[in-house]
Design a protein around this motif. Structure first.
Motif, PDB file in Angstrom:
ATOM      1  N   PRO A   7       0.825  -1.208   0.000  1.00  0.00           N
ATOM      2  CA  PRO A   7       0.000   0.000   0.000  1.00  0.00           C
ATOM      3  C   PRO A   7       0.859   1.259   0.000  1.00  0.00           C
ATOM      4  N   THR A   8       0.407   2.257  -0.739  1.00  0.00           N
ATOM      5  CA  THR A   8       1.106   3.545  -0.777  1.00  0.00           C
ATOM      6  C   THR A   8       0.601   4.406   0.372  1.00  0.00           C
ATOM      7  N   SER A   9       1.279   5.499   0.614  1.00  0.00           N
ATOM      8  CA  SER A   9       0.842   6.406   1.686  1.00  0.00           C
ATOM      9  C   SER A   9      -0.530   6.989   1.357  1.00  0.00           C
ATOM     10  N   GLU A  10      -0.810   7.234   0.054  1.00  0.00           N
ATOM     11  CA  GLU A  10      -2.127   7.742  -0.337  1.00  0.00           C
ATOM     12  C   GLU A  10      -3.210   6.718  -0.067  1.00  0.00           C
ATOM     13  N   THR A  11      -2.922   5.443  -0.372  1.00  0.00           N
ATOM     14  CA  THR A  11      -3.897   4.384  -0.124  1.00  0.00           C
ATOM     15  C   THR A  11      -4.165   4.250   1.363  1.00  0.00           C
ATOM     16  N   LEU A  12      -3.113   4.322   2.170  1.00  0.00           N
ATOM     17  CA  LEU A  12      -3.278   4.235   3.620  1.00  0.00           C
ATOM     18  C   LEU A  12      -4.079   5.426   4.149  1.00  0.00           C
ATOM     19  N   ALA A  13      -3.805   6.614   3.618  1.00  0.00           N
ATOM     20  CA  ALA A  13      -4.554   7.810   4.029  1.00  0.00           C
ATOM     21  C   ALA A  13      -6.029   7.654   3.664  1.00  0.00           C
ATOM     22  N   ASP A  14      -6.311   7.112   2.465  1.00  0.00           N
ATOM     23  CA  ASP A  14      -7.696   6.870   2.058  1.00  0.00           C
ATOM     24  C   ASP A  14      -8.377   5.866   2.984  1.00  0.00           C
ATOM     25  N   GLU A  15      -7.660   4.794   3.311  1.00  0.00           N
ATOM     26  CA  GLU A  15      -8.221   3.784   4.218  1.00  0.00           C
ATOM     27  C   GLU A  15      -8.586   4.401   5.561  1.00  0.00           C
ATOM     28  N   TRP A  16      -7.692   5.217   6.079  1.00  0.00           N
ATOM     29  CA  TRP A  16      -7.925   5.844   7.367  1.00  0.00           C
ATOM     30  C   TRP A  16      -9.125   6.791   7.289  1.00  0.00           C
ATOM     31  N   LEU A  17      -9.236   7.550   6.186  1.00  0.00           N
ATOM     32  CA  LEU A  17     -10.395   8.436   6.011  1.00  0.00           C
ATOM     33  C   LEU A  17     -11.691   7.641   5.971  1.00  0.00           C
ATOM     34  N   VAL A  18     -11.685   6.504   5.290  1.00  0.00           N
ATOM     35  CA  VAL A  18     -12.880   5.669   5.206  1.00  0.00           C
ATOM     36  C   VAL A  18     -13.288   5.199   6.599  1.00  0.00           C
ATOM     37  N   VAL A  19     -12.327   4.720   7.362  1.00  0.00           N
ATOM     38  CA  VAL A  19     -12.629   4.249   8.726  1.00  0.00           C
ATOM     39  C   VAL A  19     -13.218   5.386   9.559  1.00  0.00           C
ATOM     40  N   ARG A  20     -12.595   6.549   9.471  1.00  0.00           N
ATOM     41  CA  ARG A  20     -13.088   7.701  10.231  1.00  0.00           C
ATOM     42  C   ARG A  20     -14.485   8.108   9.792  1.00  0.00           C
ATOM     43  N   CYS A  21     -14.743   8.064   8.491  1.00  0.00           N
ATOM     44  CA  CYS A  21     -16.089   8.381   7.984  1.00  0.00           C
ATOM     45  C   CYS A  21     -17.099   7.355   8.496  1.00  0.00           C
ATOM     46  N   GLN A  22     -16.720   6.105   8.476  1.00  0.00           N
ATOM     47  CA  GLN A  22     -17.612   5.045   8.931  1.00  0.00           C
ATOM     48  C   GLN A  22     -17.886   5.150  10.426  1.00  0.00           C
ATOM     49  N   LEU A  23     -16.971   5.748  11.167  1.00  0.00           N
ATOM     50  CA  LEU A  23     -17.183   5.968  12.599  1.00  0.00           C
ATOM     51  C   LEU A  23     -18.016   7.226  12.861  1.00  0.00           C
ATOM     52  N   GLY A  24     -18.347   7.952  11.796  1.00  0.00           N
ATOM     53  CA  GLY A  24     -19.226   9.112  11.929  1.00  0.00           C
ATOM     54  C   GLY A  24     -18.524  10.430  12.163  1.00  0.00           C
ATOM     55  N   GLU A  25     -17.226  10.497  11.944  1.00  0.00           N
ATOM     56  CA  GLU A  25     -16.502  11.760  12.123  1.00  0.00           C
ATOM     57  C   GLU A  25     -16.825  12.716  10.976  1.00  0.00           C
ATOM     58  N   ARG A  26     -17.466  13.798  11.305  1.00  0.00           N
ATOM     59  CA  ARG A  26     -17.854  14.780  10.291  1.00  0.00           C
ATOM     60  C   ARG A  26     -16.636  15.383   9.582  1.00  0.00           C
ATOM     61  N   ASP A  27     -15.601  15.677  10.354  1.00  0.00           N
ATOM     62  CA  ASP A  27     -14.381  16.254   9.777  1.00  0.00           C
ATOM     63  C   ASP A  27     -13.750  15.314   8.754  1.00  0.00           C
ATOM     64  N   ALA A  28     -13.880  14.021   8.977  1.00  0.00           N
ATOM     65  CA  ALA A  28     -13.293  13.049   8.051  1.00  0.00           C
ATOM     66  C   ALA A  28     -13.974  13.133   6.689  1.00  0.00           C
ATOM     67  N   PHE A  29     -15.294  13.282   6.679  1.00  0.00           N
ATOM     68  CA  PHE A  29     -15.986  13.394   5.389  1.00  0.00           C
ATOM     69  C   PHE A  29     -15.586  14.685   4.692  1.00  0.00           C
ATOM     70  N   ASP A  30     -15.428  15.762   5.457  1.00  0.00           N
ATOM     71  CA  ASP A  30     -14.957  17.025   4.868  1.00  0.00           C
ATOM     72  C   ASP A  30     -13.571  16.853   4.240  1.00  0.00           C
ATOM     73  N   GLU A  31     -12.700  16.115   4.927  1.00  0.00           N
ATOM     74  CA  GLU A  31     -11.360  15.839   4.388  1.00  0.00           C
ATOM     75  C   GLU A  31     -11.447  14.996   3.113  1.00  0.00           C
ATOM     76  N   LEU A  32     -12.355  14.023   3.129  1.00  0.00           N
ATOM     77  CA  LEU A  32     -12.542  13.167   1.963  1.00  0.00           C
ATOM     78  C   LEU A  32     -12.982  14.003   0.760  1.00  0.00           C
ATOM     79  N   VAL A  33     -13.923  14.891   0.990  1.00  0.00           N
ATOM     80  CA  VAL A  33     -14.397  15.773  -0.089  1.00  0.00           C
ATOM     81  C   VAL A  33     -13.258  16.669  -0.559  1.00  0.00           C
ATOM     82  N   ALA A  34     -12.524  17.253   0.366  1.00  0.00           N
ATOM     83  CA  ALA A  34     -11.419  18.143  -0.010  1.00  0.00           C
ATOM     84  C   ALA A  34     -10.377  17.393  -0.840  1.00  0.00           C
ATOM     85  N   ARG A  35     -10.137  16.153  -0.490  1.00  0.00           N
ATOM     86  CA  ARG A  35      -9.115  15.350  -1.185  1.00  0.00           C
ATOM     87  C   ARG A  35      -9.557  14.920  -2.585  1.00  0.00           C
ATOM     88  N   TRP A  36     -10.839  14.590  -2.763  1.00  0.00           N
ATOM     89  CA  TRP A  36     -11.295  13.974  -4.009  1.00  0.00           C
ATOM     90  C   TRP A  36     -12.230  14.842  -4.852  1.00  0.00           C
TER      91      TRP A  36
END
Length: 189
Positions: A7-36
């Motif tokens: 896994p690349t650092s980008e893939t790991l960062a994406d995985e971590w964002l997904v986990v955070r989003c699935q846990l309901g962290e609002r900031d994580a979804f904002d980060e996901l949107v900002a990234r993609w």
């Protein structure tokens, strides 16, 4: 025996964002949107040809992502998952367009965008390439956009389009040939 790519650092960062989003962290979804947001918008812009249509399509993509992120099982596959959603949204919109009668008062919509003669040669080449892509059939434009502009791997493009890798390769070959023809016709090659 083939080894999986580490896994690349980008893939790991994406995985971590997904986990955070699935846990309901609002900031994580904002980060996901900002990234993609920008890569998805560019993909939509390439296929729709209009900023407003791209804005609407990416908004629909994010609504579907918000509703479906909890069901994403492999965070490492976020990238093809996002582009797969975008593909489905854009194909739905294309189907709607084909159902509607073609009526346009604006003849400029049907004309090619003129290339600014005072621009640098690189800008002129990019404009010609973009114009050539816009003249291709949607499937050809899409496969070139995903592979070259969004830099998805053959496997990822295969997942997005839900076709075998061999089909992606043949579509790429055909799309490149069509693009060469378009550029030859425009006198840009």
């Amino acid at each position: 025996m083939s080894k999986a790519n580490p896994p690349t650092s980008e893939t790991l960062a994406d995985e971590w964002l997904v986990v955070r989003c699935q846990l309901g962290e609002r900031d994580a979804f904002d980060e996901l949107v900002a990234r993609w947001q920008l890569p998805l918008w560019r993909y939509a812009r390439q296929l729709t040809g209009h900023d407003a249509a791209s804005d609407d399509a990416t908004q629909d993509v994010w609504l579907r992502v918000l509703r479906g992120i909890a069901r994403l099982r492999e965070g490492a596959k976020l990238r093809p998952w996002l582009f797969g959603i975008a593909h489905r949204v854009l194909m739905d919109r294309l189907r709607e367009q084909y159902r509607m009668p073609l009526v346009s008062d604006d003849a400029a919509d049907l004309e090619a965008i003129p290339i600014d003669e005072s621009a640098l040669q690189l800008e002129a080449d990019l404009a010609a390439l973009s114009d050539g892509l816009a003249r291709l059939p949607a499937p050809a434009c899409e496969v070139l956009t995903l592979f070259y502009l969004q830099q998805l791997s053959l496997d990822e493009v295969s997942q997005v389009l839900a076709v075998p890798v061999g089909t992606v390769k043949s579509r790429l070959h055909r799309a490149r040939r069509l693009l060469r023809l378009q550029l030859d016709i425009q006198g840009e090659r």
